[in-house]
Enzyme design. Sequence first.
Site, short mmCIF file in Angstrom:
data_model
loop_
_atom_site.label_atom_id
_atom_site.label_comp_id
_atom_site.label_asym_id
_atom_site.label_seq_id
_atom_site.Cartn_x
_atom_site.Cartn_y
_atom_site.Cartn_z
N GLU A 129 2.03 -16.86 -2.33
CA GLU A 129 2.57 -18.10 -2.92
C GLU A 129 4.08 -17.96 -3.07
O GLU A 129 4.61 -16.84 -3.00
CB GLU A 129 1.94 -18.33 -4.30
CG GLU A 129 0.43 -18.46 -4.21
CD GLU A 129 -0.21 -18.84 -5.54
OE1 GLU A 129 0.51 -18.87 -6.57
OE2 GLU A 129 -1.41 -19.12 -5.53
N PRO A 130 4.78 -19.06 -3.37
CA PRO A 130 6.23 -18.95 -3.55
C PRO A 130 6.58 -17.92 -4.65
O PRO A 130 7.54 -17.18 -4.53
CB PRO A 130 6.65 -20.36 -3.98
CG PRO A 130 5.59 -21.25 -3.42
CD PRO A 130 4.32 -20.45 -3.40
N GLY A 133 3.69 -12.42 -3.99
CA GLY A 133 3.19 -11.87 -2.74
C GLY A 133 2.44 -10.59 -3.05
O GLY A 133 1.21 -10.56 -3.09
N ILE A 339 18.25 3.83 23.52
CA ILE A 339 18.11 4.37 24.87
C ILE A 339 18.65 3.37 25.91
O ILE A 339 19.25 3.75 26.91
CB ILE A 339 16.62 4.71 25.17
CG1 ILE A 339 16.19 5.92 24.33
CG2 ILE A 339 16.37 4.94 26.65
CD1 ILE A 339 14.69 6.22 24.36
N GLU A 365 0.82 -8.30 4.94
CA GLU A 365 -0.46 -7.68 4.54
C GLU A 365 -0.28 -6.50 3.58
O GLU A 365 -0.97 -5.49 3.66
CB GLU A 365 -1.25 -7.27 5.77
CG GLU A 365 -1.49 -8.45 6.68
CD GLU A 365 -2.85 -8.51 7.29
OE1 GLU A 365 -3.77 -7.85 6.79
OE2 GLU A 365 -2.99 -9.24 8.27
C1 LIG Z 1 5.38 -13.02 9.42
C2 LIG Z 1 4.60 -13.04 8.14
C3 LIG Z 1 3.30 -13.52 8.15
C4 LIG Z 1 2.55 -13.59 6.97
N1 LIG Z 1 1.28 -14.11 6.99
C5 LIG Z 1 0.59 -14.26 5.82
C6 LIG Z 1 -0.70 -14.89 5.80
O1 LIG Z 1 -1.25 -15.26 6.85
N2 LIG Z 1 -1.31 -15.08 4.61
C7 LIG Z 1 -0.76 -14.70 3.43
O2 LIG Z 1 -1.36 -14.89 2.38
N3 LIG Z 1 0.47 -14.08 3.41
C8 LIG Z 1 1.15 -13.86 4.58
N4 LIG Z 1 2.40 -13.28 4.56
C9 LIG Z 1 3.00 -12.90 3.30
C10 LIG Z 1 3.00 -11.39 3.06
O3 LIG Z 1 1.70 -10.90 2.88
C11 LIG Z 1 3.92 -11.14 1.87
O4 LIG Z 1 5.24 -11.43 2.30
C12 LIG Z 1 3.85 -9.71 1.36
O5 LIG Z 1 2.61 -9.47 0.73
C13 LIG Z 1 4.98 -9.39 0.37
O6 LIG Z 1 5.10 -10.35 -0.60
P1 LIG Z 1 6.54 -11.01 -0.92
O7 LIG Z 1 7.13 -11.41 0.37
O8 LIG Z 1 6.32 -12.05 -1.95
O9 LIG Z 1 7.39 -9.85 -1.49
P2 LIG Z 1 7.46 -9.40 -3.05
O10 LIG Z 1 6.10 -9.10 -3.54
O11 LIG Z 1 8.29 -10.35 -3.79
O12 LIG Z 1 8.25 -8.03 -2.90
C14 LIG Z 1 9.67 -7.95 -2.74
C15 LIG Z 1 10.05 -6.47 -2.64
O13 LIG Z 1 9.65 -5.79 -3.84
C16 LIG Z 1 8.78 -4.72 -3.53
N5 LIG Z 1 7.79 -4.57 -4.57
C17 LIG Z 1 6.99 -5.53 -5.12
N6 LIG Z 1 6.18 -4.99 -6.04
C18 LIG Z 1 6.46 -3.66 -6.08
C19 LIG Z 1 5.96 -2.56 -6.83
N7 LIG Z 1 4.97 -2.70 -7.72
N8 LIG Z 1 6.49 -1.34 -6.58
C20 LIG Z 1 7.46 -1.15 -5.66
N9 LIG Z 1 7.98 -2.16 -4.94
C21 LIG Z 1 7.48 -3.39 -5.14
C22 LIG Z 1 8.14 -5.11 -2.19
O14 LIG Z 1 7.66 -3.96 -1.51
C23 LIG Z 1 9.32 -5.76 -1.50
O15 LIG Z 1 10.14 -4.78 -0.94
C24 LIG Z 1 3.14 -13.15 5.75
C25 LIG Z 1 4.45 -12.65 5.76
C26 LIG Z 1 5.17 -12.58 6.93
C27 LIG Z 1 6.57 -12.04 6.90
#
Ligand SMILES: Cc1cc2nc3c(=O)[nH]c(=O)nc-3n(C[C@H](O)[C@H](O)[C@H](O)COP(=O)(O)OP(=O)(O)OC[C@H]3O[C@@H](n4cnc5c(N)ncnc54)[C@H](O)[C@@H]3O)c2cc1C
Length: 399
Positions: A129-130, A133, A339, A365
């Site tokens: 969600e917005p 993640g 390379i 994921e």
């Molecule tokens: C091309 C693409 C396709 C996707 N397809 C799908 C889909 O089909 N369905 C779906 O539901 N989602 C999908 N996603 C979403 C994806 O699963 C999320 O982007 C991912 O889970 C990370 O969530 P976020 O982007 O909100 O990052 P955030 O959770 O906001 O994290 C931001 C940063 O903080 C770090 N972080 C967060 N929590 C912690 C913690 N506890 N400890 C250490 N570091 C932390 C993260 O590792 C990251 O570096 C997709 C994303 C992309 C890029």
Amino acid sequence: MIDFKLSEEHLMLRDSVKDYVERDIAPKVNEYDKAQKSLYPEVLPKMGELGILGVCIPEKYGGAGFDYIALALVCEELERIDTSLRVIMSVHTALSSCTLWWWASEEQKEKYLIPQAQGEKIGAFGLTEPGCGSDVANLQTRAHQEGDEYVLNGTKQWISMVEVADSFLIFARVGKEKGVKGIACFIVEKELQGVTISVFHNKLGVRAGDTGEIVLQNVRVPAANLLGREAEGFKIAMTALDNGRYTVAAGAVGSIRASLEASKKYCHERKAFGQEIGKFQLIQEHLAFIQAGYDQSQLLVFKAGWLKNQGIENTRETGMAKWQATNYASDAANRAIQIHGAMGFSGDFPLERFWRNARANTILEGTNEIQKLIQGSFILGFRKKPELRCKLPPYKPGE
Ligand SMILES: Cc1cc2nc3c(=O)[nH]c(=O)nc-3n(C[C@H](O)[C@H](O)[C@H](O)COP(=O)(O)OP(=O)(O)OC[C@H]3O[C@@H](n4cnc5c(N)ncnc54)[C@H](O)[C@@H]3O)c2cc1C
């Protein structure tokens, strides 16, 4: 006994996928990527025909009845050409169809799984969600029951295959319970009133595949479309991700192979200081690292696949495979660019596409930070093997 030999059926499946994507898709993939045009409307019918979309789903549910190793082999061949192709296996097959296979009632399987496994309908997965993640327990999409329907409101973002999907697994908060216990999972058809989708543009990678947003406004979903029980949504999401991450790892193996193959060829073709660049030991070092990434990642994937075939819980092993393989794929693409020198920097060569795509896999994921946390929590005993009402179904030949 440990046996690394692939069966005749595995090899035939792998070769048929390789032939198809090399012949029909590889020549045009760069063009689709540059134009940010989805390959899905073109490839899905053929993939359905080849039985790839339901590759590891039992035959009695419309699938091809292969095992999880077969799923990995397909993912490797697809991502060797482009990540957007492997995303199909992750989203439609692993996150959606496998989840229906594990958790759906027989009526739900009849209605949704069989057409998906046969490639007649496409499934996708709406968790992110917005506002959340990684922090799934904090999701805000809400569902409340009214008679024999649930009413859903909320927004899902970064949803792969949003444009081509016929239905989505949507995770929403029900009742008053906070955290993971208050999450339920619903099968939501895209055609329902109140479902609006839009596609994101200008992503860094996976540009030949669509990714976007789903807005749910008072969407009335039949109560019969609740997957599992109300409080089981989080567990459903986690078992889905165990399969999805496995396909991401397997695809990353294909991405590493693509970087290796392109680099090997260029090492023989390109000359500097009177000899082919492959003669330089610093270039050979890059190749050795790429090969190490391939070998190690493939072993981790096969181990996770073996566990899955036995029906043994594999969250840690799959997380390890996903973390390592996707990191190696990023590193491999980076080294392949080096390379190739300036040609690696050129949009006419596929290396920069491999690199852009590989970045996505370290995020989607479950980010690789989350995969490391999974390792830490298992090592320290903070995380126990989950107790699932649904037992992981082992692979049964001929089923
Ligand atoms: C091309 C693409 C396709 C996707 N397809 C799908 C889909 O089909 N369905 C779906 O539901 N989602 C999908 N996603 C979403 C994806 O699963 C999320 O982007 C991912 O889970 C990370 O969530 P976020 O982007 O909100 O990052 P955030 O959770 O906001 O994290 C931001 C940063 O903080 C770090 N972080 C967060 N929590 C912690 C913690 N506890 N400890 C250490 N570091 C932390 C993260 O590792 C990251 O570096 C997709 C994303 C992309 C890029």
